[in-house]
Write a protein that holds these residues in place. Structure first.
Motif, PDB file in Angstrom:
ATOM      1  N   GLU A 222       0.909  -1.310   0.104  1.00 44.78           N
ATOM      2  CA  GLU A 222      -0.110   0.071   0.044  1.00 44.78           C
ATOM      3  C   GLU A 222       0.772   1.363   0.136  1.00 44.78           C
ATOM      4  OE1 GLU A 222      -3.346   0.571  -0.209  1.00 44.78           O
ATOM      5  OE2 GLU A 222      -3.445  -1.451  -0.871  1.00 44.78           O
ATOM      6  N   TRP A 223       1.895   1.149   0.597  1.00 45.78           N
ATOM      7  CA  TRP A 223       2.803   2.344   0.728  1.00 45.78           C
ATOM      8  C   TRP A 223       3.149   2.710  -0.654  1.00 45.78           C
ATOM      9  CZ3 TRP A 223       7.939   2.222  -0.773  1.00 45.78           C
ATOM     10  CH2 TRP A 223       8.406   0.696  -0.883  1.00 45.78           C
ATOM     11  N   LEU A 224       3.734   1.783  -1.426  1.00 45.01           N
ATOM     12  CA  LEU A 224       4.048   1.880  -2.778  1.00 45.01           C
ATOM     13  C   LEU A 224       3.020   2.433  -3.731  1.00 45.01           C
ATOM     14  CD1 LEU A 224       6.567   1.664  -4.836  1.00 45.01           C
ATOM     15  CD2 LEU A 224       5.804  -0.650  -5.428  1.00 45.01           C
ATOM     16  N   ARG A 225       1.748   1.840  -3.579  1.00 47.15           N
ATOM     17  CA  ARG A 225       0.869   2.375  -4.307  1.00 47.15           C
ATOM     18  C   ARG A 225       0.681   3.912  -4.085  1.00 47.15           C
ATOM     19  NH1 ARG A 225      -3.509  -2.641  -3.792  1.00 47.15           N
ATOM     20  NH2 ARG A 225      -2.295  -4.204  -4.907  1.00 47.15           N
ATOM     21  N   TRP A 226       0.428   4.143  -2.794  1.00 46.72           N
ATOM     22  CA  TRP A 226       0.016   5.669  -2.373  1.00 46.72           C
ATOM     23  C   TRP A 226       1.224   6.556  -2.772  1.00 46.72           C
ATOM     24  CZ3 TRP A 226      -4.599   7.530  -2.120  1.00 46.72           C
ATOM     25  CH2 TRP A 226      -5.580   6.526  -1.214  1.00 46.72           C
ATOM     26  N   CYS A 227       2.646   6.108  -2.842  1.00 49.36           N
ATOM     27  CA  CYS A 227       3.585   7.070  -3.238  1.00 49.36           C
ATOM     28  C   CYS A 227       3.497   7.259  -4.749  1.00 49.36           C
ATOM     29  CB  CYS A 227       4.789   6.548  -2.842  1.00 49.36           C
ATOM     30  SG  CYS A 227       5.161   6.439  -1.015  1.00 49.36           S
ATOM     31  N   SER A 228       3.107   6.237  -5.569  1.00 49.43           N
ATOM     32  CA  SER A 228       2.979   6.202  -6.993  1.00 49.43           C
ATOM     33  C   SER A 228       1.880   7.274  -7.340  1.00 49.43           C
ATOM     34  CB  SER A 228       2.926   5.159  -7.581  1.00 49.43           C
ATOM     35  OG  SER A 228       1.756   4.321  -7.159  1.00 49.43           O
ATOM     36  N   ILE A 229       0.868   7.222  -6.647  1.00 43.04           N
ATOM     37  CA  ILE A 229      -0.296   7.915  -7.043  1.00 43.04           C
ATOM     38  C   ILE A 229      -0.002   9.561  -6.548  1.00 43.04           C
ATOM     39  CG2 ILE A 229      -2.481   8.441  -6.012  1.00 43.04           C
ATOM     40  CD1 ILE A 229      -3.311   5.599  -5.433  1.00 43.04           C
ATOM     41  N   VAL A 230       0.440   9.605  -5.345  1.00 42.41           N
ATOM     42  CA  VAL A 230       0.924  11.047  -5.316  1.00 42.41           C
ATOM     43  C   VAL A 230       1.746  11.720  -6.187  1.00 42.41           C
ATOM     44  CG1 VAL A 230       2.076  12.420  -3.588  1.00 42.41           C
ATOM     45  CG2 VAL A 230       0.452  10.739  -2.731  1.00 42.41           C
ATOM     46  N   LEU A 231       2.786  11.041  -6.465  1.00 41.42           N
ATOM     47  CA  LEU A 231       3.769  11.276  -7.571  1.00 41.42           C
ATOM     48  C   LEU A 231       3.073  11.598  -8.872  1.00 41.42           C
ATOM     49  CD1 LEU A 231       6.681  12.031  -8.446  1.00 41.42           C
ATOM     50  CD2 LEU A 231       6.962   9.586  -9.105  1.00 41.42           C
TER      51      LEU A 231
END
Length: 303
Positions: A222-231
């Motif tokens: 989930e942390w990777l998904r949210w980081c890619s979404i924010v970027l």
């Protein structure tokens, strides 16, 4: 009586006759011999050699020489052909420009140059649709991998849902924005105006950053998904804000805040909505369903 040396008196040029007699093999040209056949051909209805060409081809040549193009209705295929006539390196430049925005550079002025295309936006949206659907199915498979009661079934309906969401965002949002900017341009005369195809082109290319982000969503972190979404949201939103800021910066402050907020919020809703629907965790729902079934079996056994 007129003098014999009068310069205005008509004289016969004997020198020309003497020259012809001296060179009898010389070729002479008579103007009447060249003009008469042409007059006779025109009188008989024959056109000159240059007039045998197609008149439509002559019109096209005239339009090309004058720099004017013949306008065609928007409901014909000929109208949309020009939006798919683009070189590959131009598409690459526009994709790179949408992924790596530079402060102070307008995407329309730098990359489109009054020549928008639909080739890039169409294939970007199509690729994003299949990337979301396929990545969602793979992610669901990896989450349930190793469970004995799980049987994998591909969900083809995700393609339809993803296509509806992506193409609606890429077409209806630019249509609403173009109508609003056109209305405000009539109210405030000094605003920068964009065409509908230019706005569609900007929105289509702004979605290119979501394709690699969606591929990363396959990994169940989930942390990777949210980081890619924010970027992806920051890069895509920056392109949209910098592009449409010159069109509204001279408007009323409330209008500026409303239109900029709408652009950013709709972009966020698309990204977060796709993540929540296609990459949501199904474990709690499965556990709740399993506990309900277990309770029902126990209640039936006790009775």
């Amino acid at each position: 009586m007129a003098s014999t040396n009068d310069p205005f008196q008509f004289q016969e040029f004997e020198e020309a006759g003497n020259l012809l007699e001296a060179n009898r093999d010389a070729v002479t040209i008579s103007i009447e011999d060249d003009v008469k056949p042409e007059k006779q051909r025109k009188a008989a209805g024959f056109a000159p050699d240059g007039e045998d060409e197609d008149p439509l081809a002559g019109d096209d040549k005239t339009e090309l020489l004058s720099g004017q193009k013949k306008s065609v209705p928007f409901w014909t295929f000929e109208y949309y052909q020009k939006f798919f006539d683009i070189e590959t390196h131009h598409v690459k430049e526009r994709i790179i420009g949408s992924v790596v925005p530079w402060p102070g550079k307008n995407f329309i002025h730098i990359y489109l140059r009054r020549n928008p295309d639909l080739y890039g936006p169409f294939w970007i949206c199509t690729t994003l649709v299949f990337a979301i659907a396929i990545s969602g199915n793979i992610s669901n498979f990896l989450v349930h991998l190793g469970k004995p009661n799980y049987k994998y079934t591909p969900e083809f309906r995700k393609v339809t849902i993803a296509a509806t969401a992506i193409f609606s965002y890429a077409w209806f949002v630019p249509l609403a924005l173009w109508g609003f900017l056109l209305w405000r341009n009539n109210k405030v005369m000094n605003l920068v105006s964009y065409s509908f195809m230019e706005i569609v082109c900007v929105y289509g290319y702004s979605l290119s950053i979501y394709i690699p982000a969606v591929v990363l969503w396959i990994l169940p972190y989930e942390w990777l998904r949210w980081c890619s979404i924010v970027l992806a949201l920051c890069l895509s939103g920056t392109v949209l804000v910098m592009t449409f800021w010159p069109a509204v910066r001279d408007d009323h402050p409330k209008v500026i805040v409303a239109i900029m907020s709408a652009i950013v919020v709709l972009n966020v809703l698309l990204a977060v909505g796709c993540k929540a629907y296609f990459f949501s965790k199904p474990e709690p729902a499965l556990q709740l369903e399993h506990s309900a079934i277990t309770a029902a079996i126990k209640a039936t056994a006790s009775t």
